[in-house]
Design an enzyme around this catalytic site. Structure first.
Site, PDB file in Angstrom:
ATOM      1  CG  ASP A  73      -1.741   1.195   1.394  1.00  0.00           C
ATOM      2  OD1 ASP A  73      -2.286   1.638   0.364  1.00  0.00           O
ATOM      3  OD2 ASP A  73      -1.857   1.728   2.508  1.00  0.00           O
ATOM      4  CG  ASP A 107      -2.687   1.703   6.633  1.00  0.00           C
ATOM      5  OD1 ASP A 107      -3.461   0.743   6.558  1.00  0.00           O
ATOM      6  OD2 ASP A 107      -2.972   2.840   6.222  1.00  0.00           O
ATOM      7  CG  ASP A 139      -4.326  -1.690   3.257  1.00  0.00           C
ATOM      8  OD1 ASP A 139      -5.048  -1.484   2.274  1.00  0.00           O
ATOM      9  OD2 ASP A 139      -3.425  -0.931   3.611  1.00  0.00           O
TER      10      ASP A 139
END
Length: 622
Positions: free
Chosen positions: A321, A513, A517
């Site tokens: 990410d 994080d 996610d």
């Protein structure tokens, strides 16, 4: 050393002294066989009584084929064949090996126990009248106020009510850099208050706190075994009965077929039994994984089990990410482009004042870039949806927003460029310039990506951010592949595609994080939560939790995993190779009991020594 280890050491020293006395006595006083047996039985029983007792208990409980049974049969058989010195020596060296193994395991457990120091002993609960009561953290409810003095651990997650201090987070993150906290800041359990008195209003009960979750994670990590650990367990389950059957065949069949020589073949079979003891593998392999998990935890990397450590070692692709993982997730003014005749400071000042009443992150970054302004200079702020703001600054109309705002008000502007959000500023119809606001890259992000690529790992970025911004960040960091503008469901689809593309034996890691996610962290082969200090979602969803926001820990975690697996394979090849050679030599009569001592105790000591290399954190840090 523990009391048990000290007791074993005293028995070893006493037995060694008795062996020396027996050798001297038998040289001075030639005795018949029963006299010699009586002399040698004294050191044998001193050093081996517990092994014999455990072997008998194993037979009674139906757990016959273990190392105690093998040692008991081999040494009693050797004594029965008149090989008194060899029987005592095998038992003595076996106990030396057991002591060494116990010490090595204890050292590994102490490395884990160092992490357990984050467990709070008590909490100072503040009453309605301001008095403090020392109580168990489990008894503190949500919403209560606790006081944490300098030098004390924060027992529960919460928000600072009053006081200012610095917190030592080293036990959680592996980093010595302190963190400053003030009223309104969130704090988590396990940190050590270094300076002033803090009053903290709790936000979680102890069972749901960060420290409780971390301790539970580490304590249960040994339950999730790697494939190679499960293989060794199954291997030992079938291997020991098989070698016992082979030893019995070696003792009986050759004398029956060839005739005579019963004692010779029995001694060979007993030697065969000692050599075949699988304790080198059964002990060293779990110890290696235990050491790897402990070493990683001291670096602020929590691995939920040996199976994830094994998977990390075979990572072929790492998907990231962007926001909060490779970038700080904090907007910052990175570039100003004032119009001719306009100073950069004036441009920033007008934009900051125009945005002084907005709570948008972009507005906040403008105010932070131009601190100390008097907000009373701005008035009549109007937010224009999808465009920006119109504000009276010092009685003059200031526009701050995107290109659509300039076009809607007929203002000729110069288009800004760069990866990020461009804010255009105009005053009384005159264009003042543009300001670029970007999400700042983490300083260790580029070295982290380079480290992964150096380890042969392909890097991919999966982000919901603007494609132009994502491509710029990926280019800056050296990431191989970019997929931008993704919704959470799109990320899952991309991970599915990456899983379909991966090579045989290679694993896909996703690094996020841990807050938004979770679906992708759970779908990937290995989910790695970045910056998870205090994030419940990360600790629950991820397989590996990095307790700070340093991307460099990803490559470190993979180096730890690869070193762990290298040591595991070294021990398997070495132990099986030496044992196979010595078993063959014992079957043909070349290897005697002294060879057997090396093949059993010597191999175990060397394998355990090799396994303890995982405890040396510096050996796998760059």
């Amino acid at each position: 050393m523990t009391k048990k280890q000290k007791k074993t050491l005293r028995r070893i020293l006493l037995a060694a002294a008795l062996v020396l006395c027996a050798v001297l006595a038998l040289q001075l006083l030639p005795l018949p066989w029963y006299g010699q047996l009586a002399v040698w039985l004294v050191p044998y029983l001193v050093i081996g009584y517990d092994v014999l007792y455990k072997a008998v208990l194993g037979i009674k409980s139906g757990e016959v084929f273990d190392e105690n049974f093998l040692m008991a049969v081999a040494t009693v058989g050797a004594m029965g064949c008149g090989e008194y010195a060899e029987g005592v020596a095998v038992m003595l060296f076996y106990q030396v090996g057991e002591l060494f193994q116990s010490y090595a395991v204890g050292k590994s457990r102490r490395s884990i126990s160092a992490l357990m120091d984050i467990r709070p002993d008590s909490a100072n609960l503040e009453g309605p009248d301001g008095t403090l009561t020392v109580t168990d953290p489990d008894a503190v409810p949500v919403g209560a106020v606790i006081a944490v003095r300098p030098g004390e651990k924060i027992p529960l997650d919460g928000v600072v009510e009053s006081g200012e201090s610095t917190l030592d987070t080293a036990a959680l993150t592996g980093e010595s850099r302190p963190r400053t906290v003030r009223p309104g800041d969130e704090v988590i359990s396990g940190c050590v208050n270094q300076q002033g008195l803090l009053r903290i209003r709790t936000t979680k009960v102890y069972g749901e706190s960060t420290v409780a979750k971390i301790l539970d994670l580490v304590e249960n990590s040994s339950l999730k075994k790697a494939k190679v650990e499960n293989f060794i367990t199954k291997f030992a389950h079938w291997y020991t009965p098989a070698v016992c059957a082979a030893a019995l065949a070696l003792a009986v069949l050759p004398p029956l077929v060839l005739g005579g020589g019963w004692v010779t073949w029995l001694l060979r079979a007993l030697t065969f039994l000692v050599i075949s003891c699988p304790c080198a593998l059964v002990i060293s392999i779990p110890l290696t994984f235990f050491g790897g998990i402990g070493g990683a935890s001291r670096c602020g990397i929590l691995v939920k089990g040996g199976n994830y450590l094994e998977a990390l070692a075979h990572t072929g692709t790492a998907a990231f990410d962007k926001t909060g993982t490779l970038t700080k997730g904090v907007f910052k003014v990175t570039q100003t482009a004032p119009a001719p005749g306009v100073a950069a400071d004036e441009l920033l000042e007008q934009a900051a004042l125009a945005e002084s009443y907005s709570s948008h992150p972009i507005s906040k970054s403008l105010r932070e870039a131009c601190p100390g302004l008097d907000a009373r200079r701005a008035a009549d702020a109007q937010e224009i949806a999808g465009q920006g703001v119109r504000t009276l600054v010092d009685g003059r109309t200031v526009l701050a927003g995107n290109a659509r705002l300039m076009e809607a008000n007929g203002i000729a502007y110069t288009a800004g460029s760069g990866a990020g959000t461009v804010v255009y500023v105009a005053r009384d119809g005159q264009f003042l310039g543009s300001i670029l606001i970007s999400d700042e890259e983490k300083p260790t992000a580029r070295p982290a990506v380079q480290d992964l690529r150096a380890q042969g790992v392909r890097t991919v970025m999966l982000t919901g951010d603007d494609p132009a911004v994502a491509r710029q960040v990926a280019q800056d960091l050296g990431i191989d592949e970019v997929h931008a503008g993704l919704l959470p469901a799109d990320k899952v689809q991309q991970v599915e595609a990456l899983l379909a593309q991966k090579e045989n034996g290679k694993m896909l890691a996703f690094v996020g994080d841990g807050i938004n996610d979770a679906p992708v962290l759970m779908r990937a082969d290995i989910g790695i939560a970045m910056g998870a200090l205090g994030s419940d979602a990360a600790i629950e969803a991820a397989d590996v939790v990095l307790m700070d926001d340093d991307p460099a820990k990803i490559g470190l975690a993979m180096r730890i995993a690869r070193k762990c697996m290298a040591i595991v394979y070294q021990n398997i090849v070495f132990a099986l190779g030496v044992k196979a050679l010595c078993l063959l030599l014992s079957a043909v009569g070349v290897a005697n009991m002294w060879w057997a001592v090396f093949a059993d105790v010597g191999v175990m000591v060397l394998a355990v020594l090799n396994a303890t290399r995982m405890l040396n954190v510096r050996s796998y840090q760059k």
